[in-house]
Write a protein that holds these residues in place. Structure first.
Motif, PDB file in Angstrom:
ATOM      1  N   TRP A 185       6.230   7.915  18.329  1.00 14.34           N
ATOM      2  CA  TRP A 185       6.534   6.721  17.549  1.00 14.34           C
ATOM      3  C   TRP A 185       5.209   6.023  17.243  1.00 14.34           C
ATOM      4  O   TRP A 185       4.452   5.676  18.147  1.00 14.34           O
ATOM      5  CB  TRP A 185       7.464   5.783  18.319  1.00 14.34           C
ATOM      6  CG  TRP A 185       8.789   6.403  18.680  1.00 14.34           C
ATOM      7  CD1 TRP A 185       9.401   7.446  18.058  1.00 14.34           C
ATOM      8  CD2 TRP A 185       9.666   6.006  19.746  1.00 14.34           C
ATOM      9  NE1 TRP A 185      10.604   7.731  18.666  1.00 14.34           N
ATOM     10  CE2 TRP A 185      10.803   6.864  19.707  1.00 14.34           C
ATOM     11  CE3 TRP A 185       9.612   5.010  20.727  1.00 14.34           C
ATOM     12  CZ2 TRP A 185      11.851   6.756  20.610  1.00 14.34           C
ATOM     13  CZ3 TRP A 185      10.668   4.902  21.623  1.00 14.34           C
ATOM     14  CH2 TRP A 185      11.786   5.764  21.560  1.00 14.34           C
ATOM     15  N   VAL A 186       4.924   5.801  15.963  1.00 12.48           N
ATOM     16  CA  VAL A 186       3.627   5.258  15.542  1.00 12.48           C
ATOM     17  C   VAL A 186       3.804   3.918  14.849  1.00 12.48           C
ATOM     18  O   VAL A 186       4.567   3.799  13.881  1.00 12.48           O
ATOM     19  CB  VAL A 186       2.904   6.223  14.584  1.00 12.48           C
ATOM     20  CG1 VAL A 186       1.495   5.694  14.278  1.00 12.48           C
ATOM     21  CG2 VAL A 186       2.824   7.626  15.178  1.00 12.48           C
ATOM     22  N   ALA A 187       3.098   2.915  15.338  1.00 12.02           N
ATOM     23  CA  ALA A 187       3.126   1.580  14.737  1.00 12.02           C
ATOM     24  C   ALA A 187       1.753   1.235  14.165  1.00 12.02           C
ATOM     25  O   ALA A 187       0.719   1.701  14.655  1.00 12.02           O
ATOM     26  CB  ALA A 187       3.531   0.535  15.778  1.00 12.02           C
ATOM     27  N   PHE A 188       1.769   0.423  13.134  1.00  8.77           N
ATOM     28  CA  PHE A 188       0.556  -0.107  12.502  1.00  8.77           C
ATOM     29  C   PHE A 188       0.721  -1.620  12.359  1.00  8.77           C
ATOM     30  O   PHE A 188       1.844  -2.128  12.424  1.00  8.77           O
ATOM     31  CB  PHE A 188       0.347   0.525  11.121  1.00  8.77           C
ATOM     32  CG  PHE A 188       0.083   2.010  11.139  1.00  8.77           C
ATOM     33  CD1 PHE A 188      -1.199   2.515  11.258  1.00  8.77           C
ATOM     34  CD2 PHE A 188       1.140   2.909  11.028  1.00  8.77           C
ATOM     35  CE1 PHE A 188      -1.433   3.876  11.274  1.00  8.77           C
ATOM     36  CE2 PHE A 188       0.922   4.276  11.039  1.00  8.77           C
ATOM     37  CZ  PHE A 188      -0.369   4.762  11.164  1.00  8.77           C
ATOM     38  N   PRO A 189      -0.368  -2.341  12.125  1.00  4.02           N
ATOM     39  CA  PRO A 189      -0.263  -3.798  11.952  1.00  4.02           C
ATOM     40  C   PRO A 189       0.266  -4.187  10.575  1.00  4.02           C
ATOM     41  O   PRO A 189       0.167  -5.347  10.176  1.00  4.02           O
ATOM     42  CB  PRO A 189      -1.704  -4.281  12.163  1.00  4.02           C
ATOM     43  CG  PRO A 189      -2.550  -3.114  11.783  1.00  4.02           C
ATOM     44  CD  PRO A 189      -1.777  -1.897  12.194  1.00  4.02           C
ATOM     45  N   THR A 190       0.817  -3.238   9.852  1.00  3.22           N
ATOM     46  CA  THR A 190       1.384  -3.446   8.529  1.00  3.22           C
ATOM     47  C   THR A 190       2.381  -2.332   8.246  1.00  3.22           C
ATOM     48  O   THR A 190       2.282  -1.232   8.814  1.00  3.22           O
ATOM     49  CB  THR A 190       0.283  -3.444   7.449  1.00  3.22           C
ATOM     50  OG1 THR A 190       0.900  -3.472   6.152  1.00  3.22           O
ATOM     51  CG2 THR A 190      -0.584  -2.200   7.558  1.00  3.22           C
ATOM     52  N   LEU A 191       3.344  -2.602   7.381  1.00  2.00           N
ATOM     53  CA  LEU A 191       4.277  -1.554   6.964  1.00  2.00           C
ATOM     54  C   LEU A 191       3.667  -0.631   5.917  1.00  2.00           C
ATOM     55  O   LEU A 191       4.239   0.389   5.580  1.00  2.00           O
ATOM     56  CB  LEU A 191       5.558  -2.178   6.402  1.00  2.00           C
ATOM     57  CG  LEU A 191       6.574  -2.669   7.445  1.00  2.00           C
ATOM     58  CD1 LEU A 191       7.666  -3.492   6.763  1.00  2.00           C
ATOM     59  CD2 LEU A 191       7.174  -1.510   8.212  1.00  2.00           C
ATOM     60  N   ASN A 192       2.499  -1.009   5.403  1.00  2.00           N
ATOM     61  CA  ASN A 192       1.836  -0.212   4.374  1.00  2.00           C
ATOM     62  C   ASN A 192       0.402   0.084   4.804  1.00  2.00           C
ATOM     63  O   ASN A 192      -0.555  -0.444   4.241  1.00  2.00           O
ATOM     64  CB  ASN A 192       1.852  -0.974   3.042  1.00  2.00           C
ATOM     65  CG  ASN A 192       1.373  -0.127   1.888  1.00  2.00           C
ATOM     66  OD1 ASN A 192       1.388   1.109   1.940  1.00  2.00           O
ATOM     67  ND2 ASN A 192       0.922  -0.789   0.835  1.00  2.00           N
ATOM     68  N   PRO A 193       0.216   0.938   5.829  1.00  3.12           N
ATOM     69  CA  PRO A 193      -1.133   1.216   6.331  1.00  3.12           C
ATOM     70  C   PRO A 193      -1.985   1.949   5.306  1.00  3.12           C
ATOM     71  O   PRO A 193      -1.473   2.634   4.419  1.00  3.12           O
ATOM     72  CB  PRO A 193      -0.868   2.097   7.559  1.00  3.12           C
ATOM     73  CG  PRO A 193       0.449   2.744   7.290  1.00  3.12           C
ATOM     74  CD  PRO A 193       1.247   1.717   6.543  1.00  3.12           C
ATOM     75  N   THR A 194      -3.278   1.784   5.457  1.00  2.00           N
ATOM     76  CA  THR A 194      -4.216   2.457   4.563  1.00  2.00           C
ATOM     77  C   THR A 194      -4.374   3.916   4.971  1.00  2.00           C
ATOM     78  O   THR A 194      -4.015   4.323   6.087  1.00  2.00           O
ATOM     79  CB  THR A 194      -5.586   1.774   4.608  1.00  2.00           C
ATOM     80  OG1 THR A 194      -6.144   1.944   5.934  1.00  2.00           O
ATOM     81  CG2 THR A 194      -5.477   0.283   4.299  1.00  2.00           C
ATOM     82  N   ILE A 195      -4.934   4.701   4.069  1.00  6.00           N
ATOM     83  CA  ILE A 195      -5.220   6.100   4.390  1.00  6.00           C
ATOM     84  C   ILE A 195      -6.183   6.172   5.562  1.00  6.00           C
ATOM     85  O   ILE A 195      -6.083   7.054   6.419  1.00  6.00           O
ATOM     86  CB  ILE A 195      -5.788   6.826   3.156  1.00  6.00           C
ATOM     87  CG1 ILE A 195      -4.708   6.959   2.079  1.00  6.00           C
ATOM     88  CG2 ILE A 195      -6.324   8.200   3.536  1.00  6.00           C
ATOM     89  CD1 ILE A 195      -5.173   7.625   0.817  1.00  6.00           C
ATOM     90  N   HIS A 196      -7.116   5.234   5.625  1.00  4.89           N
ATOM     91  CA  HIS A 196      -8.070   5.200   6.740  1.00  4.89           C
ATOM     92  C   HIS A 196      -7.351   5.017   8.067  1.00  4.89           C
ATOM     93  O   HIS A 196      -7.637   5.717   9.048  1.00  4.89           O
ATOM     94  CB  HIS A 196      -9.068   4.060   6.524  1.00  4.89           C
ATOM     95  CG  HIS A 196     -10.045   3.879   7.654  1.00  4.89           C
ATOM     96  ND1 HIS A 196     -11.007   4.826   7.969  1.00  4.89           N
ATOM     97  CD2 HIS A 196     -10.199   2.861   8.557  1.00  4.89           C
ATOM     98  CE1 HIS A 196     -11.709   4.402   9.007  1.00  4.89           C
ATOM     99  NE2 HIS A 196     -11.235   3.225   9.383  1.00  4.89           N
ATOM    100  N   GLN A 197      -6.409   4.096   8.116  1.00  2.15           N
ATOM    101  CA  GLN A 197      -5.664   3.866   9.349  1.00  2.15           C
ATOM    102  C   GLN A 197      -4.837   5.095   9.746  1.00  2.15           C
ATOM    103  O   GLN A 197      -4.775   5.466  10.922  1.00  2.15           O
ATOM    104  CB  GLN A 197      -4.756   2.639   9.192  1.00  2.15           C
ATOM    105  CG  GLN A 197      -5.512   1.330   9.143  1.00  2.15           C
ATOM    106  CD  GLN A 197      -4.617   0.151   8.825  1.00  2.15           C
ATOM    107  OE1 GLN A 197      -3.788   0.210   7.908  1.00  2.15           O
ATOM    108  NE2 GLN A 197      -4.765  -0.938   9.574  1.00  2.15           N
ATOM    109  N   ILE A 198      -4.206   5.710   8.768  1.00  2.00           N
ATOM    110  CA  ILE A 198      -3.418   6.910   9.046  1.00  2.00           C
ATOM    111  C   ILE A 198      -4.313   8.039   9.542  1.00  2.00           C
ATOM    112  O   ILE A 198      -3.969   8.760  10.475  1.00  2.00           O
ATOM    113  CB  ILE A 198      -2.640   7.342   7.794  1.00  2.00           C
ATOM    114  CG1 ILE A 198      -1.609   6.273   7.418  1.00  2.00           C
ATOM    115  CG2 ILE A 198      -1.941   8.679   8.022  1.00  2.00           C
ATOM    116  CD1 ILE A 198      -0.929   6.514   6.090  1.00  2.00           C
ATOM    117  N   SER A 199      -5.476   8.174   8.940  1.00  2.00           N
ATOM    118  CA  SER A 199      -6.415   9.228   9.343  1.00  2.00           C
ATOM    119  C   SER A 199      -6.905   9.014  10.774  1.00  2.00           C
ATOM    120  O   SER A 199      -7.009   9.971  11.550  1.00  2.00           O
ATOM    121  CB  SER A 199      -7.601   9.274   8.383  1.00  2.00           C
ATOM    122  OG  SER A 199      -7.187   9.612   7.079  1.00  2.00           O
TER     123      SER A 199
END
Length: 210
Positions: A165-179
């Motif tokens: 389960w992966v969370a980010f500080p936004t519902l629309n993460p950047t490609i950089h964050q995903i990478s």
């Protein structure tokens, strides 16, 4: 014009194509992991990606994490889960630290999680989802977090498959964050196929909680 949202979905598709070819066969939490200062993990975090396990693919359509902090035993967070067929559920999760990056869920909190994860629209129990919670509360959880870009919870199912389960500080993460997240998973030997949470396409559902 290619919007950030379109880029995000294209990047997800590329990840899915690449990892479908090389699925990991063994689920084993690595011995050496990074410590996390949870007091530095500020603001709200949102579940964006998951392995489409029985909990996430059935009724849970979105998850928000907030009030994340260190405790004497490990860490705590407040979890709000949105559901397809039932009202949102909010509960506090305490995690006991076993070693750097590895935690155990507080057993007394299992009933609250089961109520949120396994209840079916007719008031019954999703037994397949319950098996995921059995693994969640009876095994170790690997936490991967760089304190500002991604937060991963990964554990082994009873059938020895990764649940991620992966969370980010936004519902629309950047490609950089995903990478950054994906590189960390690869570094730990975790190769899985990830799917977007339903709230990625419908952020208004999560925004309604604010």
């Amino acid at each position: 014009m290619l919007t950030l949202k379109n880029i995000f979905h294209i990047s997800l598709l590329m990840l899915a194509i690449g990892i479908e070819i090389n699925q990991a066969k063994e689920c084993k939490i690595p011995e050496n992991n990074e410590d996390i200062d949870w007091d530095k993990v500020k603001d709200d975090w949102y579940m964006v990606l998951h392995t489409n396990d029985e909990i996430m693919k059935e009724d849970v359509i979105g998850v928000r994490l907030r009030n994340i902090s260190n405790t004497n035993e490990g860490m705590r967070m407040v979890i709000t889960e949105l559901h397809e067929n039932s009202p949102p559920q909010t509960f506090t999760s305490h995690r006991i630290k076993r070693r750097d990056g590895v935690y155990h869920r507080e057993k007394s909190e299992e009933p609250a999680a089961l109520a949120s994860h396994t209840l079916t629209p007719d008031g019954g129990t999703n037994d397949k989802a319950k098996k995921i919670d059995d693994a969640l509360f009876n095994g170790d959880i690997l936490a991967l977090c760089d304190e500002k870009n991604f937060l991963v919870n990964a554990f082994c199912s009873l059938s020895d498959e990764w649940v991620v389960w992966v969370a980010f500080p936004t519902l629309n993460p950047t490609i950089h964050q995903i990478s950054l997240m994906w590189n960390k998973l690869i570094e730990k030997g975790i190769v899985v196929q990830l799917y977007p949470s339903k709230t990625v396409a419908h952020p208004e559902l999560m925004e309604s909680l604010k």
